[in-house]
Scaffold this motif. Structure first.
Motif, short mmCIF file in Angstrom:
data_model
loop_
_atom_site.label_atom_id
_atom_site.label_comp_id
_atom_site.label_asym_id
_atom_site.label_seq_id
_atom_site.Cartn_x
_atom_site.Cartn_y
_atom_site.Cartn_z
N ILE A 22 0.84 -1.21 0.00
CA ILE A 22 0.00 0.00 0.00
C ILE A 22 0.87 1.25 0.00
N ASN A 23 1.88 1.26 0.85
CA ASN A 23 2.78 2.42 0.91
C ASN A 23 3.53 2.63 -0.39
N GLY A 24 3.77 1.51 -1.10
CA GLY A 24 4.48 1.61 -2.38
C GLY A 24 3.69 2.33 -3.46
N LEU A 25 2.39 2.49 -3.25
CA LEU A 25 1.56 3.20 -4.21
C LEU A 25 1.62 4.72 -4.01
N ASN A 26 2.29 5.16 -2.95
CA ASN A 26 2.46 6.59 -2.68
C ASN A 26 1.12 7.30 -2.50
N LEU A 27 0.19 6.64 -1.87
CA LEU A 27 -1.13 7.21 -1.66
C LEU A 27 -1.36 7.50 -0.18
N LYS A 28 -2.41 8.24 0.10
CA LYS A 28 -2.81 8.51 1.46
C LYS A 28 -4.24 8.04 1.65
N ILE A 29 -4.45 7.15 2.63
CA ILE A 29 -5.78 6.68 2.97
C ILE A 29 -6.33 7.56 4.08
N SER A 30 -7.31 8.41 3.73
CA SER A 30 -7.83 9.38 4.69
C SER A 30 -9.01 8.84 5.49
N GLU A 31 -9.63 7.75 4.98
CA GLU A 31 -10.81 7.24 5.65
C GLU A 31 -11.03 5.77 5.29
N VAL A 32 -11.33 4.95 6.28
CA VAL A 32 -11.69 3.55 6.06
C VAL A 32 -13.17 3.41 6.41
N ASN A 33 -14.00 3.26 5.38
CA ASN A 33 -15.45 3.21 5.58
C ASN A 33 -15.94 1.83 5.98
N TRP A 34 -15.19 0.83 5.58
CA TRP A 34 -15.62 -0.55 5.86
C TRP A 34 -14.42 -1.47 5.69
N PHE A 35 -14.34 -2.50 6.56
CA PHE A 35 -13.21 -3.44 6.52
C PHE A 35 -13.71 -4.82 6.91
N SER A 36 -13.24 -5.84 6.19
CA SER A 36 -13.61 -7.21 6.52
C SER A 36 -12.50 -8.15 6.07
N SER A 37 -12.44 -9.31 6.71
CA SER A 37 -11.47 -10.32 6.30
C SER A 37 -12.20 -11.64 6.06
N TYR A 38 -11.60 -12.50 5.25
CA TYR A 38 -12.26 -13.76 4.93
C TYR A 38 -11.24 -14.75 4.37
N ARG A 39 -11.58 -16.01 4.48
CA ARG A 39 -10.77 -17.09 3.92
C ARG A 39 -11.26 -17.40 2.50
N VAL A 40 -10.35 -17.87 1.66
CA VAL A 40 -10.68 -18.23 0.29
C VAL A 40 -10.47 -19.73 0.10
N HIS A 41 -11.44 -20.37 -0.51
CA HIS A 41 -11.38 -21.81 -0.76
C HIS A 41 -11.27 -22.07 -2.26
N HIS A 42 -10.87 -23.28 -2.60
CA HIS A 42 -10.92 -23.72 -4.00
C HIS A 42 -11.53 -25.12 -4.01
N ARG A 43 -12.81 -25.18 -4.36
CA ARG A 43 -13.56 -26.42 -4.27
C ARG A 43 -14.61 -26.49 -5.38
N VAL A 44 -14.93 -27.73 -5.79
CA VAL A 44 -16.02 -27.98 -6.74
C VAL A 44 -16.78 -29.20 -6.24
N THR A 45 -18.11 -29.10 -6.20
CA THR A 45 -18.91 -30.22 -5.75
C THR A 45 -18.95 -31.32 -6.80
N ASP A 46 -19.18 -32.55 -6.37
CA ASP A 46 -19.21 -33.66 -7.32
C ASP A 46 -20.58 -33.84 -7.97
N HIS A 47 -21.61 -33.24 -7.39
CA HIS A 47 -22.95 -33.34 -7.96
C HIS A 47 -23.60 -31.95 -7.99
#
Length: 509
Positions: free
Chosen positions: A251-276
């Motif tokens: 983020i710092n490498g983009l040379n930007l300034k974040i003045s406000e965080v309106n919303w934040f969330s975290s989550y896990r990512v899966h890689h799956r396909v059902t068989d049926h």
């Protein structure tokens, strides 16, 4: 809530809403329920791909989505604080689709628009209504639902569509496996106000050793969506995370300034396909059937295409216009694509997040140079657009696909051909079987189409058609979801007739 319906849809995310819209448009009764209190307030999915917009013409909502979204002008690549490449995205697929751009439209806004469209058709989502269990009979499914007031009610439906996400109760109850795994990285997504980013209004991806971040603009001044990963021990307790806890090197490498965080969330990512994707009268769609990394912005669009693929088949069967065997093609067509997509996004995600000196060198030194040089070639730009936009998706191995005429085979997406006297996609706004001929139509073919109530669209032959690979005077039978069902170079009416007879599909008239 009615005690009986044609199709019960569980889950009112984009997949469930699109299924409800397409079924309702075709005169099929639906009940759609969701345990949440209303449309999502958060958004992970951001991109609406060209193939989705093409199919949105069938409900006349493509323009509304485009007007509400934001066409991303370019993707910028950064590495260790330096700008390495700018890849223009506008008109990348101008020879492929009427929507040759990357459209950013946050999922929460997208869902609200779909809810409004469904309401306009006379159907409302039953919010705060949870599926508890269901039982299947010979001709119906009986579902037990828990309403907002705690009351349990029974609903009978001919079919049940599980659009209820990665933890799908429908999938668990029908006993479908969900093979795959979970990435060790913890993702975060944040809605932020940003100043100082250059070029403004464009997309940016930044790498700094093993840290990366994606910054997307969605059309409002200084408003961006940040997506990245949380590493090391901080990922072990995601419930305690705040934006201050995530890695900020990229983020710092983009040379930007974040003045406000309106919303934040975290989550896990899966890689799956059902068989049926189908068990009896129950179907799985969207995240209930397949989940994968967000690389390429494919997830939401894949669920939407699941819904459109299934909707016309359910409508035909419910109305007695096709045998139940038609529904078997849903799994055949969509599971193959889902597996390919999971493998592809897994490779891309692994490249982006791999740790180690060599991986870091390739990401920060080699990849930006390669991307910048390759993207200057029109053929490379078009190829990448086709892959990301899902316009390369075909159903050639489907039992519903037959024949070849020119370069176009049964199961292909019909080429978009704007070079003639008319846009050949205009007729695809109708959810119906239809025939296209490029050149001249035989008299017996025209007579057969008129006799059976199938629209025949004839486009005077031109050089653009030959270049696109369609065969002159051939007949292309198109399914209600606009894919080529039959490509017949002889344009023989008896061949079309045999196509329908072999599959037990009743002709419109």
């Amino acid at each position: 809530m009615a005690a009986q319906t044609d199709v019960l849809i569980v889950g009112a995310g984009p997949t469930g809403l699109v299924l409800a819209l397409w079924l309702t448009k075709q005169g099929v009764g639906v009940t759609i329920v969701d345990k949440n209190s209303g449309p999502g307030e958060a958004s992970r999915a951001m991109a609406v791909q060209a193939r989705t917009l093409e199919l949105y013409r069938q409900l006349d909502i493509a323009d509304a989505v485009i007007d509400a979204g934001y066409k991303t002008p370019a993707m910028n690549m950064w590495a260790r604080g330096s700008h390495r490449a700018r890849i223009p995205l506008v008109d990348a697929g101008r020879a492929v689709s009427a929507y040759p751009f990357v459209l950013i439209y946050p999922q929460d806004r997208h869902e609200r628009l779909l809810v409004q469209q469904l309401h306009a058709l006379g159907v409302d989502v039953h919010w705060q209504t949870e599926l508890l269990r269901f039982e299947e009979g010979e001709s119906h499914v009986t579902a037990m639902l828990k309403q907002a007031d705690g009351q349990e009610v029974a609903l009978t439906a001919a079919y049940l569509a599980g659009c209820d996400g990665a933890r799908s109760l429908v999938r668990h109850q029908i006993g479908s496996a969900f093979e795959g795994g979970t990435y060790k990285q913890l993702f975060y997504v944040a809605d932020v106000r940003v100043t100082g980013i250059e070029p403004a209004g464009e997309a940016h991806i930044a790498f700094d050793q093993s840290d990366f971040v994606l910054l997307l603009c969605y059309g409002e001044k200084d408003q961006y969506r940040l997506i990245g990963t949380v590493r090391d021990e901080r990922a072990e307790h995601p419930e305690q995370l705040t934006f201050a806890d995530v890695g900020h090197d990229a983020i710092n490498g983009l040379n930007l300034k974040i003045s406000e965080v309106n919303w934040f969330s975290s989550y896990r990512v899966h890689h799956r396909v059902t068989d049926h994707f189908r068990r009896g009268r129950a179907f799985l769609l969207g995240d209930a059937a397949h989940v994968h990394s967000p690389a390429g912005g494919q997830g939401m669009n894949t669920g939407i295409l699941d819904a459109i693929n299934l909707a016309w088949k359910l409508a035909a069967v419910v109305k007695g216009k096709a045998p139940e065997a038609l529904l078997d093609s849903y799994q055949i067509e969509r599971q193959a694509f889902a597996r390919t997509l999971v493998e592809t996004t897994d490779k891309l995600f692994s490249f982006v997040t791999a740790q180690g000196g060599l991986a870091d060198f390739v990401r920060t030194r080699i990849a930006p140079i390669f991307a910048s040089v390759a993207y200057k070639r029109a053929s490379v730009r078009e190829y990448l657009f086709r892959v990301v936009s899902q316009t390369t998706l075909d159903y050639r191995d489907s039992p519903l696909s037959q024949g070849r005429a020119g370069e176009v085979q049964g199961g292909d997406r019909l080429p978009w051909l704007p070079g003639g006297t008319a846009d050949n996609y205009d007729s695809l706004a109708a959810i119906e079987w239809q025939v296209h001929v490029y050149g001249e139509a035989k008299a017996d073919l025209a007579q057969w189409c008129a006799q059976h109530g199938i629209a025949l669209h004839v486009f005077p032959w031109g050089p653009a058609y030959e270049k696109a690979g369609v065969a002159r005077n051939a007949a292309y039978l198109l399914r209600p979801d606009t894919y080529v069902a039959l490509a017949d170079p002889e344009a023989d009416a008896s061949t079309l007739n045999r196509y329908f007879e072999a599959r037990g599909v009743v002709l419109p008239a």
